[in-house]
Design a protein around this motif. Structure first.
Motif, mmCIF file in Angstrom:
data_model
loop_
_atom_site.group_PDB
_atom_site.id
_atom_site.type_symbol
_atom_site.label_atom_id
_atom_site.label_comp_id
_atom_site.label_asym_id
_atom_site.label_seq_id
_atom_site.Cartn_x
_atom_site.Cartn_y
_atom_site.Cartn_z
ATOM 1 N N GLY B 4 0.728 -0.764 0.056
ATOM 2 C CA GLY B 4 0.408 -0.249 -0.028
ATOM 3 C C GLY B 4 0.904 0.949 -0.004
ATOM 4 O O GLY B 4 2.173 0.905 0.125
ATOM 5 N N GLU B 5 0.333 2.399 -0.843
ATOM 6 C CA GLU B 5 1.414 3.705 -1.064
ATOM 7 C C GLU B 5 0.121 4.915 0.076
ATOM 8 O O GLU B 5 -1.028 4.588 -1.159
ATOM 9 N N GLU B 6 0.689 5.073 1.238
ATOM 10 C CA GLU B 6 -0.286 6.789 1.154
ATOM 11 C C GLU B 6 -0.366 7.620 0.604
ATOM 12 O O GLU B 6 1.029 7.582 0.394
ATOM 13 N N ASP B 7 -1.168 8.448 0.478
ATOM 14 C CA ASP B 7 -1.585 10.364 0.019
ATOM 15 C C ASP B 7 -1.750 10.382 0.885
ATOM 16 O O ASP B 7 -3.493 10.500 0.970
ATOM 17 N N PRO B 8 -1.744 11.902 1.512
ATOM 18 C CA PRO B 8 -0.485 12.463 1.314
ATOM 19 C C PRO B 8 0.911 11.841 2.423
ATOM 20 O O PRO B 8 -0.232 11.166 2.840
ATOM 21 N N GLN B 9 1.334 12.026 2.015
ATOM 22 C CA GLN B 9 2.331 11.577 3.254
ATOM 23 C C GLN B 9 2.301 12.549 4.823
ATOM 24 O O GLN B 9 2.548 11.775 5.667
ATOM 25 N N ALA B 10 2.146 13.742 4.821
ATOM 26 C CA ALA B 10 1.629 14.427 5.619
ATOM 27 C C ALA B 10 1.229 15.114 4.782
ATOM 28 O O ALA B 10 0.225 16.029 3.860
ATOM 29 N N LEU B 11 -0.400 15.903 6.668
ATOM 30 C CA LEU B 11 -1.497 16.313 6.668
ATOM 31 C C LEU B 11 -1.647 17.099 7.499
ATOM 32 O O LEU B 11 -1.128 16.355 8.686
ATOM 33 N N SER B 12 -0.950 18.464 7.628
ATOM 34 C CA SER B 12 -1.777 19.375 8.619
ATOM 35 C C SER B 12 -2.700 20.011 8.774
ATOM 36 O O SER B 12 -3.315 21.170 7.319
ATOM 37 N N ILE B 13 -4.361 19.678 9.304
ATOM 38 C CA ILE B 13 -5.187 20.776 9.108
ATOM 39 C C ILE B 13 -5.862 21.398 10.937
ATOM 40 O O ILE B 13 -5.413 21.105 11.434
ATOM 41 N N GLN B 14 -7.223 21.831 10.271
ATOM 42 C CA GLN B 14 -7.494 22.575 11.953
ATOM 43 C C GLN B 14 -8.247 22.116 12.850
ATOM 44 O O GLN B 14 -8.983 21.387 11.957
ATOM 45 N N GLU B 15 -8.336 22.504 13.391
ATOM 46 C CA GLU B 15 -9.478 21.023 14.171
ATOM 47 C C GLU B 15 -10.484 21.529 14.372
ATOM 48 O O GLU B 15 -11.253 22.880 13.786
ATOM 49 N N GLY B 16 -11.516 20.463 14.118
ATOM 50 C CA GLY B 16 -12.622 20.860 13.266
ATOM 51 C C GLY B 16 -13.199 20.319 12.167
ATOM 52 O O GLY B 16 -13.649 20.161 11.166
ATOM 53 N N LEU B 107 -0.723 12.460 10.143
ATOM 54 C CA LEU B 107 -1.993 13.862 10.154
ATOM 55 C C LEU B 107 -1.445 14.747 11.449
ATOM 56 O O LEU B 107 -1.174 13.675 12.673
ATOM 57 N N THR B 108 -1.813 16.051 11.605
ATOM 58 C CA THR B 108 -1.046 16.742 12.468
ATOM 59 C C THR B 108 -2.517 17.494 12.203
ATOM 60 O O THR B 108 -2.910 19.005 11.146
ATOM 61 N N ILE B 109 -3.518 18.020 13.840
ATOM 62 C CA ILE B 109 -4.620 18.544 13.850
ATOM 63 C C ILE B 109 -3.611 19.528 14.784
ATOM 64 O O ILE B 109 -3.473 20.041 15.704
ATOM 65 N N ASN B 110 -4.040 20.584 13.973
ATOM 66 C CA ASN B 110 -4.015 21.722 14.976
ATOM 67 C C ASN B 110 -4.825 22.728 16.244
ATOM 68 O O ASN B 110 -6.451 22.619 15.188
ATOM 69 N N PRO B 111 -4.489 23.042 16.764
ATOM 70 C CA PRO B 111 -5.993 23.288 17.512
ATOM 71 C C PRO B 111 -5.961 24.988 17.213
ATOM 72 O O PRO B 111 -5.964 25.522 16.863
#
Lengths: 116, 111
Positions: B4-16, B107-111
């Motif tokens: 398996g290959e995941e996409d994206p390698q990194a993802l940063s979004i806002q909480e909610g 995955l990074t969820i930003n407060p």
């Protein structure tokens, strides 16, 4: 139910030394797996046991790695001698016979090995 | 070898916000599983979808599987800071006896 137990959690050794990791799977789980996870990568299967028999060890570097599961419960993974590229997290996982066909797995916390 | 290959390698979004991760694979599968790994911890099984299923839900998780495109997606709705982790897809190939994991999406969820 208790989860998969692993020890130690961290280990630092010098290259050419030996090291052993221990795993106790979830009670009643017949299948046990050892994975190597290098930083930034997904887990790579090293060896899979069904009870105390080996199902798959195709990616185990047998010149330096060995694993056993003598009584079909606990397992140990040994590296002798260690190389710098063995620095990784070693994960143990188990699955039940009920989940055997799906291979849904329960993981321990891992042992982080650093070889200097 | 990684199937398996995941996409994206990194993802940063806002909480909610919602987070979507994709997984592509190469050969026919029996099932596809998603796992989460928090920093310094082992993997936790999230959801399993079989090859004859197209969509599954579990709480805030929604997984889809398109066997014609050999791809799957994991949607996390209404993200929380605690969802910050790496997410891995793992495939059970037809005739195989082991899961093969991808490289993961961080995955990074930003407060």
């Amino acid at each position: 139910e208790a989860g998969v137990a692993q020890s130690p959690r961290y280990k630092i050794i010098e290259k050419r030394q030996s090291v052993a990791f221990w795993c106790n799977p979830i009670s009643g789980h017949a299948t046990l797996y050892w994975y190597q996870q290098i930083l930034g990568q997904g887990p790579k299967l090293l060896i899979q046991f069904q009870n105390n028999g080996v199902v798959d060890d195709s990616q185990l570097p047998k010149d330096r790695f060995s694993a056993e599961r003598l009584k079909g419960v606990d397992s140990t993974l040994k590296i002798q001698p260690a190389k710098l590229e063995d620095s990784a997290v070693y994960l143990c996982a188990s699955s039940s016979l009920r989940g055997y066909s799906s291979y849904e797995q329960y993981f321990g916390p891992g042992t982080r090995l650093t070889v200097t | 070898s990684q199937q398996g290959e995941e996409d994206p390698q990194a993802l940063s979004i806002q909480e909610g916000e919602n987070a979507t991760m994709n997984c592509s694979y190469k050969t026919s599968i029996n099932n596809l599983q998603w796992y989460r790994q928090n920093s310094g911890r082992g993997l936790v099984h999230l959801i399993l979808i079989r090859s004859n299923e197209r969509e599954k839900h579990s709480g805030r998780l929604r997984v889809t599987l398109d066997t014609s495109k050999k791809s799957s997606s994991l949607l996390i709705t209404a993200s929380r800071a605690a969802d910050t982790a790496s997410y891995f897809c793992a495939t059970l190939r037809v005739g195989a006896q082991k899961l093969v994991f991808g490289q993961g999406t961080r995955l990074t969820i930003n407060p």
